[in-house]
Enzyme design. Structure first.
Site, PDB file in Angstrom:
ATOM      1  N   GLY A   1       6.305   9.826  -6.113  1.00  0.00           N
ATOM      2  CA  GLY A   1       6.961   8.858  -6.985  1.00  0.00           C
ATOM      3  C   GLY A   1       8.381   8.533  -6.588  1.00  0.00           C
TER       4      GLY A   1
ATOM      5  N   THR B   1       9.940   8.754  -3.707  1.00  0.00           N
ATOM      6  CA  THR B   1      10.055   7.997  -2.452  1.00  0.00           C
ATOM      7  C   THR B   1       9.597   6.551  -2.632  1.00  0.00           C
ATOM      8  OG1 THR B   1       9.745  10.010  -1.171  1.00  0.00           O
ATOM      9  CG2 THR B   1       9.329   7.938  -0.032  1.00  0.00           C
TER      10      THR B   1
ATOM     11  N   LYS C   1       0.826  -1.223   0.000  1.00  0.00           N
ATOM     12  CA  LYS C   1       0.000   0.000   0.000  1.00  0.00           C
ATOM     13  C   LYS C   1       0.859   1.271   0.000  1.00  0.00           C
ATOM     14  CE  LYS C   1      -4.108  -1.904   2.273  1.00  0.00           C
ATOM     15  NZ  LYS C   1      -3.619  -3.216   2.721  1.00  0.00           N
ATOM     16  N   PHE C   2       1.692   1.417  -1.031  1.00  0.00           N
ATOM     17  CA  PHE C   2       2.493   2.635  -1.174  1.00  0.00           C
ATOM     18  C   PHE C   2       1.563   3.841  -1.205  1.00  0.00           C
ATOM     19  CE2 PHE C   2       5.113  -0.627  -3.342  1.00  0.00           C
ATOM     20  CZ  PHE C   2       6.268  -0.505  -2.595  1.00  0.00           C
ATOM     21  N   ALA C   3       2.052   4.969  -0.654  1.00  0.00           N
ATOM     22  CA  ALA C   3       1.183   6.151  -0.598  1.00  0.00           C
ATOM     23  C   ALA C   3       1.988   7.449  -0.607  1.00  0.00           C
ATOM     24  CB  ALA C   3       0.296   6.095   0.648  1.00  0.00           C
TER      25      ALA C   3
HETATM   26  P1  BMP Z   1      -8.534 -10.754   7.086  1.00  0.00           P
HETATM   27  O1  BMP Z   1      -9.209 -11.670   6.036  1.00  0.00           O
HETATM   28  O2  BMP Z   1      -7.828 -11.513   8.146  1.00  0.00           O
HETATM   29  O3  BMP Z   1      -9.466  -9.730   7.635  1.00  0.00           O
HETATM   30  O4  BMP Z   1      -7.362  -9.998   6.315  1.00  0.00           O
HETATM   31  C1  BMP Z   1      -7.613  -9.097   5.282  1.00  0.00           C
HETATM   32  C2  BMP Z   1      -6.321  -8.649   4.643  1.00  0.00           C
HETATM   33  O5  BMP Z   1      -6.612  -7.785   3.549  1.00  0.00           O
HETATM   34  C3  BMP Z   1      -5.394  -7.878   5.565  1.00  0.00           C
HETATM   35  O6  BMP Z   1      -4.062  -8.232   5.217  1.00  0.00           O
HETATM   36  C4  BMP Z   1      -5.636  -6.419   5.211  1.00  0.00           C
HETATM   37  O7  BMP Z   1      -4.455  -5.657   5.352  1.00  0.00           O
HETATM   38  C5  BMP Z   1      -6.047  -6.485   3.750  1.00  0.00           C
HETATM   39  N1  BMP Z   1      -7.030  -5.478   3.307  1.00  0.00           N
HETATM   40  C6  BMP Z   1      -8.298  -5.385   3.846  1.00  0.00           C
HETATM   41  O8  BMP Z   1      -8.637  -6.115   4.770  1.00  0.00           O
HETATM   42  N2  BMP Z   1      -9.178  -4.455   3.347  1.00  0.00           N
HETATM   43  C7  BMP Z   1      -8.866  -3.621   2.313  1.00  0.00           C
HETATM   44  O9  BMP Z   1      -9.720  -2.855   1.881  1.00  0.00           O
HETATM   45  C8  BMP Z   1      -7.572  -3.718   1.759  1.00  0.00           C
HETATM   46  C9  BMP Z   1      -6.678  -4.646   2.257  1.00  0.00           C
HETATM   47  O10 BMP Z   1      -5.474  -4.738   1.712  1.00  0.00           O
END
Ligand code: BMP
Length: 263
Positions: free
Chosen positions: A99, A101, A94-96
């Protein structure tokens, strides 16, 4: 159906990025649209989970920065498992940032993500430069990018306009952007095809007390036209049998895909 389903096979030639076509090939060959999210904090535990669920998944999602003993040996072992079981690796970084950096965060530092992760993701909040920066590092290494267009958590600040603008940004880089993290299919104004990977999927729980919201594979694949389900704790939560759960989610995901084709 609200979102007419086109088969994975028929969509394959629409993608120019090699990671997208490879992923579709794996999905079709393994009959799995399941991505397991291995959010464990010890390298050995991530590797054990990857070996257990490997046969049933198309992709393994990592959070490298939560692994206490992350090192080159871990990366090598993970790559071996990806080859053994044939799954793609997706570092959920999840880069944010700007560019310049994100280029460093992608290529350098402790994790050197670009060296081992087929797929990474980024927020579009900073604007197009984040995509251009990542692409300059990733495309020569045959990598691919997903953009966060929506999130699964309660009260997210994503708006419909932001989601739509994210698709417009993707349309400027369809050679590198292969899809979105989102909760529903997102048609492109330019007519490009994108894969939608959807987290917040669970068959047994509704949430986690910290804002996560779970929907079923049927909800996301049939009702909302998504392509890949991302499942974490539904599979590895203590007390659950990861192999049995991975098989269960693989079947639920594939059955829902077939149902969406028929709908
Ligand atoms: P879980 O199924 O245990 O809730 O995990 C969900 C995974 O998806 C986590 O790694 C979380 O960082 C990621 N995630 C999310 O849950 N919702 C989003 O909208 C985006 C995500 O990357």
């Amino acid at each position: 159906a609200v979102y007419p389903r086109v088969s994975y096979e028929a969509r394959r030639p629409r993608f120019t990025n090699a990671v997208a076509t490879q992923l579709l090939d794996l999905i079709i060959a393994k009959q799995s649209n399941l991505c397991v999210s291995a959010d464990l904090t010890k390298a050995a535990d991530v590797l054990q989970l990857a070996d257990q669920v490997g046969p049933y998944i198309c992709m393994l999602k990592t959070h490298a920065d939560i692994i206490e003993d992350f090192d080159a040996k871990f990366v090598e072992a993970l790559q071996k498992l990806a080859e053994k079981h044939r799954f793609m690796i997706f570092e959920d970084r999840k880069f944010a940032d700007i560019g310049n950096t994100v280029q460093h965060q992608y290529a350098h530092g402790v994790h050197k993500i670009a060296d081992w992760s087929h797929i990474v993701n980024a927020h579009t909040l900073p604007g197009e430069g984040i995509i251009s920066g990542l692409k300059a590092v990733g495309l020569p290494k045959q990598r691919a990018l997903l953009l966060l267009a929506q999130m699964s958590s309660a009260g997210t600040l994503f708006t419909e306009a932001y989601t739509q603008q994210t698709v417009v940004l993707a349309d400027k880089h369809p050679d590198f952007v292969i899809g979105f993290i989102a909760q529903r299919a997102l048609p492109s104004p330019a007519g490009n095809d994108y894969l939608v990977l959807t987290p917040g999927v669970g068959l047994d729980d509704k949430g986690d007390g910290l804002g996560q919201q779970y929907r079923t594979p049927h909800d996301v694949l049939v009702k909302d036209g998504c392509d890949v389900i991302i499942v974490g704790r539904g599979i590895y939560k203590p007390g659950r049998d990861p192999v049995a759960e991975a098989k269960r989610y693989q079947k639920a995901g594939w059955d829902a895909y077939l149902a969406s084709l028929a709908a």
